[in-house]
Design a protein around this motif. Structure first.
Motif, mmCIF file in Angstrom:
data_model
loop_
_atom_site.group_PDB
_atom_site.id
_atom_site.type_symbol
_atom_site.label_atom_id
_atom_site.label_comp_id
_atom_site.label_asym_id
_atom_site.label_seq_id
_atom_site.Cartn_x
_atom_site.Cartn_y
_atom_site.Cartn_z
ATOM 1 N N ASP A 1 0.875 -1.179 0.000
ATOM 2 C CA ASP A 1 0.000 0.000 0.000
ATOM 3 C C ASP A 1 0.908 1.223 0.000
ATOM 4 O O ASP A 1 1.587 1.522 0.989
ATOM 5 C CB ASP A 1 -0.885 -0.024 1.249
ATOM 6 C CG ASP A 1 -1.858 1.145 1.308
ATOM 7 O OD1 ASP A 1 -1.530 2.227 0.784
ATOM 8 O OD2 ASP A 1 -2.939 0.990 1.910
ATOM 9 N N LEU A 2 0.949 1.926 -1.118
ATOM 10 C CA LEU A 2 1.897 3.035 -1.275
ATOM 11 C C LEU A 2 1.561 4.224 -0.394
ATOM 12 O O LEU A 2 2.448 5.020 -0.059
ATOM 13 C CB LEU A 2 1.934 3.463 -2.744
ATOM 14 C CG LEU A 2 2.455 2.400 -3.717
ATOM 15 C CD1 LEU A 2 2.273 2.869 -5.155
ATOM 16 C CD2 LEU A 2 3.911 2.075 -3.426
ATOM 17 N N ASP A 3 0.310 4.377 -0.017
ATOM 18 C CA ASP A 3 -0.060 5.516 0.818
ATOM 19 C C ASP A 3 0.342 5.315 2.275
ATOM 20 O O ASP A 3 0.713 6.259 2.960
ATOM 21 C CB ASP A 3 -1.563 5.776 0.720
ATOM 22 C CG ASP A 3 -1.971 6.231 -0.669
ATOM 23 O OD1 ASP A 3 -1.198 6.997 -1.289
ATOM 24 O OD2 ASP A 3 -3.043 5.815 -1.142
ATOM 25 N N ARG A 4 0.273 4.079 2.746
ATOM 26 C CA ARG A 4 0.619 3.803 4.143
ATOM 27 C C ARG A 4 1.989 3.166 4.310
ATOM 28 O O ARG A 4 2.484 3.031 5.427
ATOM 29 C CB ARG A 4 -0.443 2.914 4.778
ATOM 30 C CG ARG A 4 -1.816 3.566 4.899
ATOM 31 C CD ARG A 4 -2.777 2.653 5.642
ATOM 32 N NE ARG A 4 -3.025 1.412 4.910
ATOM 33 C CZ ARG A 4 -3.252 0.228 5.479
ATOM 34 N NH1 ARG A 4 -3.241 0.118 6.799
ATOM 35 N NH2 ARG A 4 -3.479 -0.849 4.729
ATOM 36 N N GLU A 5 2.589 2.729 3.195
ATOM 37 C CA GLU A 5 3.900 2.065 3.219
ATOM 38 C C GLU A 5 3.876 0.825 4.106
ATOM 39 O O GLU A 5 4.770 0.607 4.936
ATOM 40 C CB GLU A 5 4.984 3.048 3.697
ATOM 41 C CG GLU A 5 5.312 4.134 2.695
ATOM 42 C CD GLU A 5 6.460 3.749 1.752
ATOM 43 O OE1 GLU A 5 7.520 3.367 2.240
ATOM 44 O OE2 GLU A 5 6.251 3.838 0.533
ATOM 45 N N VAL A 6 2.823 0.014 3.929
ATOM 46 C CA VAL A 6 2.712 -1.258 4.639
ATOM 47 C C VAL A 6 2.321 -2.335 3.637
ATOM 48 O O VAL A 6 1.819 -2.041 2.543
ATOM 49 C CB VAL A 6 1.669 -1.212 5.779
ATOM 50 C CG1 VAL A 6 2.048 -0.164 6.819
ATOM 51 C CG2 VAL A 6 0.267 -0.950 5.226
ATOM 52 N N LEU A 7 2.545 -3.577 4.027
ATOM 53 C CA LEU A 7 2.120 -4.690 3.193
ATOM 54 C C LEU A 7 0.629 -4.930 3.370
ATOM 55 O O LEU A 7 0.122 -4.912 4.493
ATOM 56 C CB LEU A 7 2.853 -5.978 3.583
ATOM 57 C CG LEU A 7 4.359 -6.051 3.390
ATOM 58 C CD1 LEU A 7 4.842 -7.456 3.727
ATOM 59 C CD2 LEU A 7 4.748 -5.688 1.982
ATOM 60 N N VAL A 8 -0.059 -5.197 2.263
ATOM 61 C CA VAL A 8 -1.446 -5.638 2.341
ATOM 62 C C VAL A 8 -1.595 -7.059 1.807
ATOM 63 O O VAL A 8 -2.676 -7.638 1.880
ATOM 64 C CB VAL A 8 -2.396 -4.684 1.585
ATOM 65 C CG1 VAL A 8 -2.455 -3.335 2.290
ATOM 66 C CG2 VAL A 8 -1.995 -4.535 0.121
ATOM 67 N N GLY A 9 -0.501 -7.618 1.290
ATOM 68 C CA GLY A 9 -0.548 -8.984 0.805
ATOM 69 C C GLY A 9 0.837 -9.508 0.522
ATOM 70 O O GLY A 9 1.771 -8.747 0.281
ATOM 71 N N ALA A 10 0.972 -10.837 0.593
ATOM 72 C CA ALA A 10 2.234 -11.485 0.254
ATOM 73 C C ALA A 10 1.932 -12.893 -0.227
ATOM 74 O O ALA A 10 1.017 -13.549 0.281
ATOM 75 C CB ALA A 10 3.178 -11.531 1.453
ATOM 76 N N SER A 11 2.692 -13.352 -1.217
ATOM 77 C CA SER A 11 2.530 -14.701 -1.759
ATOM 78 C C SER A 11 3.898 -15.307 -2.011
ATOM 79 O O SER A 11 4.837 -14.612 -2.429
ATOM 80 C CB SER A 11 1.741 -14.670 -3.077
ATOM 81 O OG SER A 11 0.436 -14.182 -2.882
ATOM 82 N N PHE A 12 3.997 -16.603 -1.747
ATOM 83 C CA PHE A 12 5.239 -17.345 -1.978
ATOM 84 C C PHE A 12 4.900 -18.658 -2.661
ATOM 85 O O PHE A 12 3.939 -19.328 -2.304
ATOM 86 C CB PHE A 12 5.946 -17.663 -0.652
ATOM 87 C CG PHE A 12 6.198 -16.461 0.219
ATOM 88 C CD1 PHE A 12 7.341 -15.689 0.068
ATOM 89 C CD2 PHE A 12 5.280 -16.106 1.208
ATOM 90 C CE1 PHE A 12 7.560 -14.587 0.872
ATOM 91 C CE2 PHE A 12 5.498 -15.009 2.019
ATOM 92 C CZ PHE A 12 6.635 -14.241 1.853
ATOM 93 N N VAL A 13 5.714 -19.048 -3.627
ATOM 94 C CA VAL A 13 5.602 -20.358 -4.254
ATOM 95 C C VAL A 13 6.984 -20.982 -4.241
ATOM 96 O O VAL A 13 7.959 -20.358 -4.669
ATOM 97 C CB VAL A 13 5.081 -20.265 -5.700
ATOM 98 C CG1 VAL A 13 4.955 -21.665 -6.299
ATOM 99 C CG2 VAL A 13 3.747 -19.538 -5.762
ATOM 100 N N GLY A 14 7.075 -22.222 -3.742
ATOM 101 C CA GLY A 14 8.352 -22.910 -3.712
ATOM 102 C C GLY A 14 8.375 -23.947 -2.606
ATOM 103 O O GLY A 14 7.520 -23.943 -1.709
#
Length: 475
Positions: free
Chosen positions: A415-428
């Motif tokens: 989230d560019l306005d708050r500079e926080v993550l709103v999601g994350a994904s990993f494959v492996g």
């Protein structure tokens, strides 16, 4: 009918979700009854999470070992499938629920075995297996925690071919020579992974354009690629028009022409709430419907009926249902004690905020998939100003040390306005164990500047976090 027994709380469904509501209610000093028509412990313990992971763990361990020098030459043979089934049987307690029933007794909840049905506001009847009926009354709350079941589509011929559903796929003890999997979601992908490794020739027919459609597109692409390399046939954009069985052979007609033959067919195309026979009509609700709730898990339009887990259709995951149960238990106790409910306070003790913002999920395929929060598309649809940052998992040296030819990808949505993550994904391989750190970052709304100070150990796969943060800073 016997006399009415009064409790503070009556819970319908003694799966993990119902057990957690009962536990929280008892911890708050509220008398609690819990009603179960099948096995205490629910689908998760006997037909879903536990048996499927017992089946998949040997599959994934062998696949990973085959990519480790010094070991791979020793694991080229087939799996001992009967040993895998014995492992599954152990983890499902031989389909005996005595241990879980004893746990309920240990926390002070009263267990009623039979079909529970709402019989008006705050009233429940329990029809026991012998036909006897017991009436229960709830002074504070009734909580519906009856879960969901496989929803079979209205497909011509399906009722004649003895299709597998999610329960059959995790309890079958014979390996079909050919298995047709209809669907491309989590159950379809995990069971295709397992049964292909057990020796079935697996064909997947997927109506949509990719696997795992609720996740980032690259997740489904990498899983499909791996399934194909393992020997499965994965056909996307392919719908089934009808099915038929002739002896031991199932034939599926494909829209647009062509057929697929198999020995068994697994239909994994969705879920339906188990609310068709719990008396919803007695309180003006539609039998068989999902139950709409507020963030305290109180059913909208009521002051006493709660719904937790799959039945409220917020996040059909066991761990998320247990989270809702803890929230609902706290809210029920607070209302019983006259404590103000902060139902509009995000991340408060009475508010299931994570259902909207930080739902974690692991798909136990090879490669594994882990995700939490919003995908890029979901974030954009909510009107957030976001940026996706991608990195190959091999940007972390630990990935190469984990296995040869390690393949995977990571994404964080910022989230560019708050500079926080709103999601994350990993494959492996092994990424399921990375997911909780991402969940903490998303749920905690940890500023990216602070995440710089969370130093990943070298040389671990978790160094991909550093690569993601560097890519965000440098671009």
């Amino acid at each position: 009918m016997t006399d009415v027994i009064e409790y503070d709380v009556v819970v319908l469904g003694a799966g993990p979700v119902g057990e957690n509501v009962a536990d929280r209610a008892r911890a708050a000093g509220l008398s609690t009854a819990i009603v179960e028509s099948e096995l205490v412990g629910g689908d998760c313990s006997y037909y879903a999470c536990v048996p499927s992971k017992a089946m998949l763990r040997p599959v994934i361990a062998r696949a990973e070992a085959r990519r480790v020098p010094g070991v791979k030459q020793d694991v080229q043979g087939p799996l001992d499938v009967q040993a895998v089934f014995a492992h599954r049987k152990y983890w499902t307690a031989n389909m005996q629920d005595g241990g879980q029933a004893d746990w309920l007794t240990g926390i002070g909840a009263d267990l009623f075995r039979g079909q529970g049905r709402i019989a008006g506001p705050r009233h429940v009847t329990v029809t026991a297996p012998d036909g006897g009926v017991q009436e229960l009354s709830a002074r504070q709350a009734v909580a519906v925690c009856t879960g969901s079941r496989a929803a079979l589509p209205a497909l011509p011929g399906l009722d004649t071919v003895r299709p597998w559903d999610s329960r059959t796929a995790t309890s079958a003890d014979q390996v079909p020579g050919r298995l047709l999997v209809v669907g491309g979601g989590v159950v379809a992908c995990e069971m295709a992974t397992a049964w292909q490794a057990f020796g079935s020739e697996v064909t997947m027919l997927v109506r949509g354009q990719g696997l795992l459609p609720r996740m980032e597109p690259f997740a489904g692409e990498l899983v499909a690629e791996a399934l194909r390399e393992a020997g499965a046939e994965v056909r996307t954009g392919t719908a089934v028009s009808s099915v038929a069985r002739d002896g031991d052979t199932v034939t599926a007609e494909v829209v647009g022409g062509g057929t697929v033959e198999a020995d068994e067919i697994l239909v994994a195309t969705g879920r339906a709430p188990r609310t068709e026979d719990i008396g919803l009509d007695t309180i003006g609700l539609e039998p068989g419907s999902w139950l709409s709730v507020d963030d305290t898990c109180l059913v909208k339009g009521t002051t006493w009926l709660y719904a937790c887990g799959d039945v409220n259709h917020r996040a059909l995951l066991t761990h998320q249902g247990k989270y809702q149960a803890r929230i609902a238990g706290a809210a029920i106790a607070a209302r019983a004690q006259g404590v103000p409910i902060l139902e509009t306070d995000p991340w408060g003790s009475h508010t299931a905020t994570a259902d909207h913002a930080a739902v974690p999920q692991v798909v136990f395929t090879d490669p594994e998939v882990g995700s939490v929060g919003l995908t890029l598309a979901e974030a954009e649809s909510r009107g957030l100003r976001v940026r996706a940052v991608d990195q190959e998992m091999t940007s972390a040296e630990g990935a190469g040390l984990y296995a040869e030819d390690y393949r995977g990808r990571a994404r964080m949505v910022v989230d560019l306005d708050r500079e926080v993550l709103v999601g994350a994904s990993f494959v492996g391989a092994g990424v399921g164990e990375l997911l909780h750190s991402a969940t903490v970052a998303v749920a905690g709304e940890v500023p990216l500047d602070r995440l710089w100070h969370a130093v990943p150990s070298f040389p671990t796969i978790s160094e991909v976090w550093l690569r993601l943060l560097e890519a965000y800073r440098d671009n």
